[in-house]
Design a protein around this motif. Structure first.
Motif, PDB file in Angstrom:
ATOM      1  N   PHE A  46       0.827  -1.207   0.000  1.00 46.15           N
ATOM      2  CA  PHE A  46       0.000   0.000   0.000  1.00 46.15           C
ATOM      3  C   PHE A  46       0.861   1.257   0.000  1.00 46.15           C
ATOM      4  CE2 PHE A  46      -3.521  -2.740   1.639  1.00 46.15           C
ATOM      5  CZ  PHE A  46      -4.443  -2.422   0.642  1.00 46.15           C
ATOM      6  N   GLY A  47       1.938   1.244   0.799  1.00 49.85           N
ATOM      7  CA  GLY A  47       2.807   2.415   0.839  1.00 49.85           C
ATOM      8  C   GLY A  47       3.480   2.682  -0.485  1.00 49.85           C
ATOM      9  N   LEU A  48       4.092   1.652  -1.086  1.00 55.26           N
ATOM     10  CA  LEU A  48       4.827   1.809  -2.336  1.00 55.26           C
ATOM     11  C   LEU A  48       3.887   2.065  -3.505  1.00 55.26           C
ATOM     12  CD1 LEU A  48       7.649   1.739  -3.576  1.00 55.26           C
ATOM     13  CD2 LEU A  48       7.417  -0.740  -3.842  1.00 55.26           C
ATOM     14  N   MET A  49       2.736   1.413  -3.498  1.00 58.54           N
ATOM     15  CA  MET A  49       1.792   1.577  -4.600  1.00 58.54           C
ATOM     16  C   MET A  49       1.210   2.986  -4.630  1.00 58.54           C
ATOM     17  SD  MET A  49      -1.800   1.667  -5.145  1.00 58.54           S
ATOM     18  CE  MET A  49      -2.585   0.701  -3.851  1.00 58.54           C
ATOM     19  N   PHE A  50       0.799   3.496  -3.456  1.00 53.74           N
ATOM     20  CA  PHE A  50       0.215   4.841  -3.413  1.00 53.74           C
ATOM     21  C   PHE A  50       1.251   5.905  -3.765  1.00 53.74           C
ATOM     22  CE2 PHE A  50      -3.488   3.337  -0.755  1.00 53.74           C
ATOM     23  CZ  PHE A  50      -4.451   3.727  -1.673  1.00 53.74           C
ATOM     24  N   ASP A  51       2.503   5.681  -3.406  1.00 51.10           N
ATOM     25  CA  ASP A  51       3.561   6.610  -3.809  1.00 51.10           C
ATOM     26  C   ASP A  51       3.609   6.733  -5.325  1.00 51.10           C
ATOM     27  OD1 ASP A  51       4.428   7.477  -1.409  1.00 51.10           O
ATOM     28  OD2 ASP A  51       6.176   6.181  -1.269  1.00 51.10           O
ATOM     29  N   ASN A  52       3.578   5.595  -6.008  1.00 45.67           N
ATOM     30  CA  ASN A  52       3.636   5.599  -7.465  1.00 45.67           C
ATOM     31  C   ASN A  52       2.379   6.202  -8.078  1.00 45.67           C
ATOM     32  OD1 ASN A  52       6.096   4.049  -8.757  1.00 45.67           O
ATOM     33  ND2 ASN A  52       5.618   2.955  -6.871  1.00 45.67           N
ATOM     34  N   LEU A  53       1.205   5.873  -7.507  1.00 42.62           N
ATOM     35  CA  LEU A  53      -0.039   6.453  -8.012  1.00 42.62           C
ATOM     36  C   LEU A  53      -0.025   7.972  -7.876  1.00 42.62           C
ATOM     37  CD1 LEU A  53      -3.052   4.201  -6.920  1.00 42.62           C
ATOM     38  CD2 LEU A  53      -2.062   4.485  -9.194  1.00 42.62           C
ATOM     39  N   ALA A  54       0.478   8.456  -6.731  1.00 36.63           N
ATOM     40  CA  ALA A  54       0.514   9.900  -6.502  1.00 36.63           C
ATOM     41  C   ALA A  54       1.387  10.588  -7.539  1.00 36.63           C
ATOM     42  CB  ALA A  54       1.026  10.194  -5.091  1.00 36.63           C
ATOM     43  N   VAL A  55       2.539   9.996  -7.836  1.00 35.29           N
ATOM     44  CA  VAL A  55       3.447  10.599  -8.811  1.00 35.29           C
ATOM     45  C   VAL A  55       2.810  10.620 -10.199  1.00 35.29           C
ATOM     46  CG1 VAL A  55       5.697  10.433  -9.923  1.00 35.29           C
ATOM     47  CG2 VAL A  55       5.485   9.947  -7.492  1.00 35.29           C
ATOM     48  N   ASN A 112       0.658   8.529  16.421  1.00 36.50           N
ATOM     49  CA  ASN A 112      -0.203   7.436  15.990  1.00 36.50           C
ATOM     50  C   ASN A 112      -1.669   7.838  16.072  1.00 36.50           C
ATOM     51  OD1 ASN A 112       1.810   5.548  15.402  1.00 36.50           O
ATOM     52  ND2 ASN A 112       1.938   4.869  17.523  1.00 36.50           N
ATOM     53  N   LEU A 113      -2.446   7.423  15.090  1.00 36.68           N
ATOM     54  CA  LEU A 113      -3.890   7.589  15.134  1.00 36.68           C
ATOM     55  C   LEU A 113      -4.490   6.488  16.002  1.00 36.68           C
ATOM     56  CD1 LEU A 113      -4.422   8.345  11.342  1.00 36.68           C
ATOM     57  CD2 LEU A 113      -4.919   9.937  13.206  1.00 36.68           C
ATOM     58  N   PRO A 114      -5.724   6.665  16.479  1.00 40.38           N
ATOM     59  CA  PRO A 114      -6.360   5.602  17.264  1.00 40.38           C
ATOM     60  C   PRO A 114      -6.339   4.265  16.509  1.00 40.38           C
ATOM     61  CG  PRO A 114      -7.650   7.611  17.381  1.00 40.38           C
ATOM     62  CD  PRO A 114      -6.567   7.856  16.376  1.00 40.38           C
ATOM     63  N   TRP A 115      -6.087   3.212  17.246  1.00 37.95           N
ATOM     64  CA  TRP A 115      -5.995   1.861  16.697  1.00 37.95           C
ATOM     65  C   TRP A 115      -4.905   1.744  15.636  1.00 37.95           C
ATOM     66  CZ3 TRP A 115     -11.001   4.253  16.451  1.00 37.95           C
ATOM     67  CH2 TRP A 115     -11.791   3.997  17.582  1.00 37.95           C
ATOM     68  N   LYS A 116      -3.958   2.706  15.680  1.00 31.59           N
ATOM     69  CA  LYS A 116      -2.822   2.728  14.757  1.00 31.59           C
ATOM     70  C   LYS A 116      -3.254   2.665  13.293  1.00 31.59           C
ATOM     71  CE  LYS A 116       0.668   0.982  17.925  1.00 31.59           C
ATOM     72  NZ  LYS A 116       1.759  -0.002  18.147  1.00 31.59           N
ATOM     73  N   MET A 117      -4.349   3.370  13.007  1.00 33.16           N
ATOM     74  CA  MET A 117      -4.805   3.442  11.614  1.00 33.16           C
ATOM     75  C   MET A 117      -3.748   4.161  10.778  1.00 33.16           C
ATOM     76  SD  MET A 117      -8.880   4.343  11.836  1.00 33.16           S
ATOM     77  CE  MET A 117      -8.631   5.775  12.880  1.00 33.16           C
ATOM     78  N   PRO A 118      -3.485   3.676   9.556  1.00 26.10           N
ATOM     79  CA  PRO A 118      -2.490   4.344   8.692  1.00 26.10           C
ATOM     80  C   PRO A 118      -3.012   5.696   8.210  1.00 26.10           C
ATOM     81  CG  PRO A 118      -3.558   2.545   7.516  1.00 26.10           C
ATOM     82  CD  PRO A 118      -4.027   2.465   8.941  1.00 26.10           C
ATOM     83  N   GLY A 119      -2.311   6.768   8.566  1.00 29.08           N
ATOM     84  CA  GLY A 119      -2.777   8.111   8.232  1.00 29.08           C
ATOM     85  C   GLY A 119      -2.871   8.362   6.743  1.00 29.08           C
ATOM     86  N   LEU A 120      -1.920   7.824   5.972  1.00 32.21           N
ATOM     87  CA  LEU A 120      -1.920   8.035   4.533  1.00 32.21           C
ATOM     88  C   LEU A 120      -3.131   7.397   3.886  1.00 32.21           C
ATOM     89  CD1 LEU A 120      -0.549   9.004   1.956  1.00 32.21           C
ATOM     90  CD2 LEU A 120       0.825   6.920   1.978  1.00 32.21           C
ATOM     91  N   LEU A 121      -3.400   6.147   4.243  1.00 31.89           N
ATOM     92  CA  LEU A 121      -4.539   5.440   3.660  1.00 31.89           C
ATOM     93  C   LEU A 121      -5.847   6.101   4.076  1.00 31.89           C
ATOM     94  CD1 LEU A 121      -5.323   2.996   1.932  1.00 31.89           C
ATOM     95  CD2 LEU A 121      -5.424   1.631   4.025  1.00 31.89           C
ATOM     96  N   LEU A 122      -5.934   6.527   5.341  1.00 33.13           N
ATOM     97  CA  LEU A 122      -7.148   7.176   5.825  1.00 33.13           C
ATOM     98  C   LEU A 122      -7.370   8.504   5.109  1.00 33.13           C
ATOM     99  CD1 LEU A 122      -9.462   7.089   7.891  1.00 33.13           C
ATOM    100  CD2 LEU A 122      -7.965   8.287   9.494  1.00 33.13           C
ATOM    101  N   ALA A 123      -6.284   9.254   4.874  1.00 36.71           N
ATOM    102  CA  ALA A 123      -6.402  10.533   4.175  1.00 36.71           C
ATOM    103  C   ALA A 123      -6.911  10.342   2.758  1.00 36.71           C
ATOM    104  CB  ALA A 123      -5.044  11.239   4.162  1.00 36.71           C
ATOM    105  N   ILE A 124      -6.399   9.328   2.066  1.00 36.39           N
ATOM    106  CA  ILE A 124      -6.799   9.100   0.680  1.00 36.39           C
ATOM    107  C   ILE A 124      -8.243   8.616   0.589  1.00 36.39           C
ATOM    108  CG2 ILE A 124      -6.394   7.612  -1.329  1.00 36.39           C
ATOM    109  CD1 ILE A 124      -3.415   7.757  -0.667  1.00 36.39           C
TER     110      ILE A 124
END
Length: 535
Positions: free
Chosen positions: A21-30, A202-214
């Motif tokens: 998810f981290g690497l894929m979203f980086d590429n999608l953003a670019v 950290n967000l509650p329940w350690k939710m990934p901030g990047l994924l939540l933002a998108i």
């Protein structure tokens, strides 16, 4: 390799999902910003981007990630370490945005000004982009054998300062306009990214901030658009169609844009140098964390991936991403690069990459690039010696000049005839518009050399400092840096007319005088005194 070792190795594990998810979203953003810059800033036809440019660009990522995955497996066989993590590869953010802003966009406008139709100009721009990637790939192949030498010769203030300038003016400021263009959506996404990734809370329940933002930002955008709550928002609904791309088959079409691509060498090659230096740095960081990759193989792979992309229609170079140890801490191993490569590579052809680009508003993706920009700028100051901070900051100015020149040269902001008047306006000094354009042309190479000569001056290496200034003078004469032409092209200075001839003449003389002054001052007693840092 023993049977026991073979059983220990896993191609896929739980942590690979997080890494994907981290690497894929980086590429999608670019890719989203590459598309957005060309479509909205320059009026480039979207179908050429989705059908022609993205498939080859994404294919380069596929090739590079698969090679890095195989290299991780080979490293496991060599060391027996089943926890080896593959080197992440993706599209290089600074150069992709930079190439869109200062190569592809201006080339497209230039071709239209020559009388070409929009479709003809778009195809010629595509050829120029391909040729630029082929030249970049060839250069990076050569640099893979001598990248360490470049890193040793050029002070970090020049290398990182030029990159930080791009982060400030092009990667940071441009996306900031997108965030505040849709402030309700953009600022929520920005807040989550700053909170979780910059402040590292950290967000509650350690939710990934990047994924939540998108996800959250995208849902909010379409809700507000569909309900019409925000007046004045031109909402076009969710486009469920996917624009199928062409197969990324090798072609010689890049030859058609070779001549025009040569004039952009002062821009494209410094970008290549920075990815090579970055590749060296990330390989070292992986070694510190236990994965001892061969630096030359890492650099050669990114060069091959860039070259393959260019030959197959791509217009953006790939690079090993900073943060391999971070992916290792996520629990990612080898599977995440395989999945990312396949997802991105196939997505460029099948069209779902373009679907996601259309689905996710740029105001939501923009904070990702702002995070990258902040990290680049901060790293430039942190990684360089404290005494070199002024040199890092000094390297910002050519990129700022380039940003202003882009705005000056945009007909919607400054009409073309008015722009020409400003370039040739007589006065007691050179026209400020002409000076701004000249300072911005070749901005990456200029920034590297500016940061380099000031760092050498601070370190009392005055003879080496004067050599930098002589190099700047020579490059200025032929327009490799400080070109007097609005399109940044190189030239024989004898062919220049009007006030434009004063740029290589006066800039060049100025650099020579400064070089001579510094050289002679190097023999004074005071020049031997050590630098004293302020407390």
């Amino acid at each position: 390799m023993s049977k026991q070792k073979a059983e220990q190795f896993k191609w896929f594990c739980q942590g690979d999902l997080n890494g994907f998810f981290g690497l894929m979203f980086d590429n999608l953003a670019v890719m989203a910003f590459l598309s957005g810059i060309l479509i909205f800033a320059f009026g480039f036809p979207a179908d050429i981007i989705y059908k022609k440019m993205l498939p080859g660009t994404a294919f380069g990522v596929l090739v590079g990630d698969l090679i890095y995955s195989y290299m991780a497996y080979q490293l496991y066989k060599k060391t027996g370490n089943a926890k080896v993590t593959a080197m992440p590869l993706g599209l290089d953010t600074p150069s992709t945005i930079g190439i869109a802003l200062v190569v592809l966009g201006p080339a497209f406008i230039g071709f239209k000004q020559k009388g070409m139709s929009i479709d003809e100009a778009a195809h010629m721009t595509w050829y120029v982009g391909m040729a630029t990637m082929v030249l970049t790939g060839i250069f990076k192949v050569i640099m893979s054998f001598c990248g360490a030498w470049v890193q040793k010769m050029v002070p970090q203030a020049g290398l990182l300062g030029s990159l930080a300038g791009i982060g400030l003016a092009l990667i940071g400021f441009a996306p900031l306009l997108e965030v505040f263009g849709l402030p309700i959506v953009g600022m929520i996404a920005l807040g989550l990214v700053l909170y979780n990734l910059v402040a590292r809370i950290n967000l509650p329940w350690k939710m990934p901030g990047l994924l939540l933002a998108i996800i959250g930002g995208t849902i909010l955008y379409h809700f507000l658009g569909h309900t019409g709550i925000i007046k004045g928002l031109e909402y076009h609904g969710i486009n469920t169609t996917m624009t199928m791309g062409t197969l990324p088959i090798p072609t010689l079409d890049f030859v058609k844009g070779f001549k025009e691509a040569l004039q952009f060498i002062p821009i494209s090659l410094p970008f290549a140098i920075l990815t090579v230096i970055g590749g060296i740095n990330v390989t070292e960081s992986a070694k510190v964390d236990g994965d001892d990759y061969d630096t030359q193989q890492i650099l050669l792979t990114e060069a091959i991936a860039t070259l393959v992309a260019g030959v197959c229609g791509g217009v953006a170079q790939s690079t090993p991403y900073i943060g391999q140890p971070a992916y290792k801490k996520m629990g990612a191993r080898v599977g995440y690069t395989i999945i990312t490569g396949l997802f991105v590579g196939l997505g460029g052809v099948l069209g779902y990459v373009s679907f996601f680009i259309e689905l996710i508003p740029k105001a939501v993706l923009a904070p990702i690039l702002l995070f990258v920009a902040l990290d680049i700028i901060a790293q430039a100051f942190i990684a360089c010696p404290k005494r070199h901070a002024p040199a890092v900051a000094f390297a910002f100015f050519p990129t700022v000049a380039r940003l202003l020149a882009i705005k000056y040269g945009t007909p919607d902001i400054v009409p073309a005839d008015r722009f020409q008047e400003l370039l040739n306006k007589p006065g007691v000094e050179l026209p400020q518009t002409l000076v701004t354009v000249a300072l911005g042309n070749g901005f990456i190479l200029t920034a590297m050399l500016w940061g380099g000569f000031l760092a050498e001056m601070i370190d009392r290496n005055l003879k080496k400092c004067s050599l930098y200034l002589i190099i700047l003078a020579l490059l200025t004469v032929f327009g490799i840096v400080h070109s007097a032409m609005p399109d940044g092209s190189m030239y024989n200075p004898m062919n220049l007319t009007g006030i434009a001839i004063q740029v290589p003449l006066q800039f060049g003389i100025g650099y020579v005088i400064m070089a001579a002054m510094v050289f002679f001052l190097s023999f004074t007693r005071e020049s031997k005194e050590p630098f004293v840092e302020e407390e």
